[in-house]
Design a protein around this motif. Structure first.
Motif, short mmCIF file in Angstrom:
data_model
loop_
_atom_site.label_atom_id
_atom_site.label_comp_id
_atom_site.label_asym_id
_atom_site.label_seq_id
_atom_site.Cartn_x
_atom_site.Cartn_y
_atom_site.Cartn_z
N ILE A 276 -14.07 -56.71 20.06
CA ILE A 276 -12.71 -57.00 19.58
C ILE A 276 -12.74 -58.18 18.60
N GLY B 159 -13.57 -60.39 15.68
CA GLY B 159 -14.72 -60.41 14.78
C GLY B 159 -15.83 -59.48 15.21
N SER B 160 -15.84 -59.07 16.46
CA SER B 160 -16.85 -58.13 16.94
C SER B 160 -16.40 -56.69 16.74
N SER C 257 -20.24 -58.74 21.63
CA SER C 257 -19.41 -59.90 21.95
C SER C 257 -20.25 -61.15 21.76
N LYS C 258 -19.78 -62.02 20.90
CA LYS C 258 -20.54 -63.26 20.68
C LYS C 258 -20.70 -64.01 22.01
N THR C 259 -19.61 -64.11 22.75
CA THR C 259 -19.64 -64.92 23.97
C THR C 259 -20.04 -64.12 25.22
N THR D 255 -15.45 -62.07 26.86
CA THR D 255 -14.16 -61.57 26.38
C THR D 255 -13.65 -60.46 27.29
N GLU E 8 -7.03 -66.46 11.20
CA GLU E 8 -7.71 -67.18 12.28
C GLU E 8 -8.44 -68.41 11.70
#
Ligand code: F6P
Length: 505
Positions: free
Chosen positions: A139, A141-142, A192-194, A197, A333
């Motif tokens: 979601i 940027g991903s 997902s970067k993190t 999410t 953003e």
């Protein structure tokens, strides 16, 4: 800042020019169209329909010089800590080329190249497995960058892989996406970067269960251990990204895996090459002729000198229909901030509302308001010169509409009947791609990234953090138990809504 630059100087130029029609600016200066036309590779820009004259333009340029935009670009490429609130670099440029001798940028380029090779190998492996469909789960940027590029550059008939995108936490999105697919012929990429999410974790779980295990799950993350552990994905199918890449600047990394699957790895590399070519333009071109700088100064002029609260982007190429959605995240953003790098309040308004759509459809919906509404909305018109579909007459019609809209908005038309009169004076920038190719699209996206960064430097804000999105996420997590009836909400309005939901469920 001296008296000849800064917001007050810009506002006084705007006051001086109030009442000067755009076509009068053109009549005053026969060189205007030529001087405001700039090219980089396959990208042509024309800013002649913006409302600054030569003197106001000099004031804008002075602002760029006093903010040391050239130095700011160098620092970005060299991996300086431009993301000061999170204490890190923003090295998306190193994902697509080597434009810096700084050790940190060279190391970033080397890591990116290595991961791209791993990605190519995974694609080659997937080709022999009978997989026809890929679900890309992510979601923001991903999602938005890969979704835009895959949609823009895919062939009319799907190639080896059909790529589907699943972002929303709404289960209806998952249901509709999966309804048409066969789990035996589908693989999923969780991006997902993190890897923290909510949407991606929930949808990832749905995909894992639907696929009957993790064998055909892939992941891309700056937290690869977490990704591998959460979904039991073998390490060779987890591709890393890094904290020095912001999510909305990440489509050039392994986040672009779905792009490479949709359009082919070679064409993915063409996208990177096009962006890198634009990076060279940004670094090597003096401020006055630098397209990203001119785009950024135009944004500052429209926002701070003229006070326009919205900015539109209209794509006259159906394949770019997702560009406005992508740019909304990139621009809003990045620039939706009210405090400067040191935490003090900004002295001027920052980002306007960005929105848009695809022409010619938009002409038959909201363009009425753009032509005759009380608010002026500056526009970027994006079109493509070469036609790639078999319908040449349609393409001429498309281009004639693009040209006509910009002209009508700028010049207007007087009439004795106020209902039929067009005030004109509505500015736009014209952007033409020679053709829609991986190279031109890469260059166009890089242009917007650099314009956003330049705007952030001019406003003194951080383009690379996004703390504004956190509060809502926290509250949503806190409200899950309330929705299950386990706790009570504190806020009286939320409490009333929860009661309503409980009564109707
Ligand atoms: O909610 C905003 C955001 O943090 C974006 O900045 C980011 O692109 C998106 O969520 C997705 O984050 P992640 O890639 O970590 O799942």
């Amino acid at each position: 800042m001296s008296m000849t630059t800064g917001p007050d100087a810009l506002r006084s130029h705007a006051a001086r020019l109030r009442g000067t029609p755009l076509n009068a600016l053109l009549a005053q200066d026969p060189e205007r169209v030529r001087r405001h036309a700039l090219r980089s590779g396959p990208l042509y820009f024309n800013f002649a329909r913006q409302s600054y004259d030569a003197v106001a333009w000099d004031a804008l340029l002075a602002q760029a010089r006093s903010a040391d935009l050239a130095g700011a670009f160098r620092r970005l490429f060299d991996g300086a800590t431009v993301n000061v609130t999170e204490g890190r670099a923003a090295l998306h440029t190193a994902l697509r080329g080597q434009h810096s001798d700084a050790a940190i940028a060279r190391a970033a380029f080397a890591s990116a190249t290595e991961v791209r090779q791993r990605m190519a190998a995974l694609i080659a492996q997937l080709e022999g497995t009978g997989v026809t469909d890929i679900v890309s789960v992510g979601i923001g940027g991903s999602d938005l960058g890969p979704r835009l590029v895959a949609d823009a550059l895919r062939d009319p008939l799907p190639g080896r892989f059909r790529v589907h995108f699943l972002s929303n936490v709404d289960g209806a999105a998952a249901q509709r996406t999966l309804a048409l697919l066969d789990p035996a012929r589908t693989a999923a990429i969780l991006i997902s970067k993190t890897f923290g999410t909510q949407e991606t974790l929930l949808n990832g779980g749905i995909l894992r269960d639907w696929l009957g295990g993790s064998e055909r799950l892939y992941a891309v993350s700056a937290n690869p251990e977490r990704a591998a552990a959460a979904f039991d994905i073998a390490a060779e199918r987890v591709l890393p990204m890094w904290d020095w890449v912001g999510g909305r600047y990440s489509l050039w990394s392994a986040v672009g895996f779905p792009i490479a699957l949709a359009i082919g790895f070679d064409r993915f590399e063409g996208l990177l090459a096009g962006a890198s070519q634009f990076d060279a333009h940004v670094l090597d071109t003096p401020l006055a002729d630098n397209i990203a700088v001119r785009h950024a100064l135009t944004a500052v002029w429209n926002r701070n000198a003229l006070g326009h609260a919205a900015q539109g982007v209209m794509t006259y190429d159906q394949r770019l229909a997702l560009l406005p959605a992508y740019l909304q995240q990139l621009v809003m953003e990045s620039l939706g901030k009210s405090v400067k790098l040191d935490g003090s309040p900004v002295d001027v308004d920052t980002v306007p509302v960005w929105w848009g759509g695809a022409g010619t459809d938009v002409q038959h919906s909201f363009f009425q308001a753009l032509h005759q509404g009380t608010q002026i909305v500056p526009l970027d018109f994006v079109g493509t010169v070469r036609n790639d579909d078999p319908y040449a007459e349609n393409h001429l019609a498309l281009l004639s509409n693009l040209l006509a809209q910009s002209e009508a908005l700028a010049n207007g038309q007087a009439s004795d009947d106020p209902h039929r009169s067009y005030a004109g004076g509505r500015p736009s920038t014209l952007i033409l791609l020679d053709a829609l190719t991986p190279q031109s699209l890469g260059g166009l996206i890089a242009m917007y990234e650099h314009s956003v960064y330049a705007q952030s430097v001019l406003w003194g804000i951080n383009a690379f953090d996004q703390f504004g999105v956190e509060l809502g996420k926290q509250l949503a997590n806190g409200l899950l138990p309330a929705l299950r009836g386990e706790t009570e909400a504190k806020d009286p309005v939320t409490r009333a809504l929860l009661a309503e939901i409980a009564a109707r469920n």
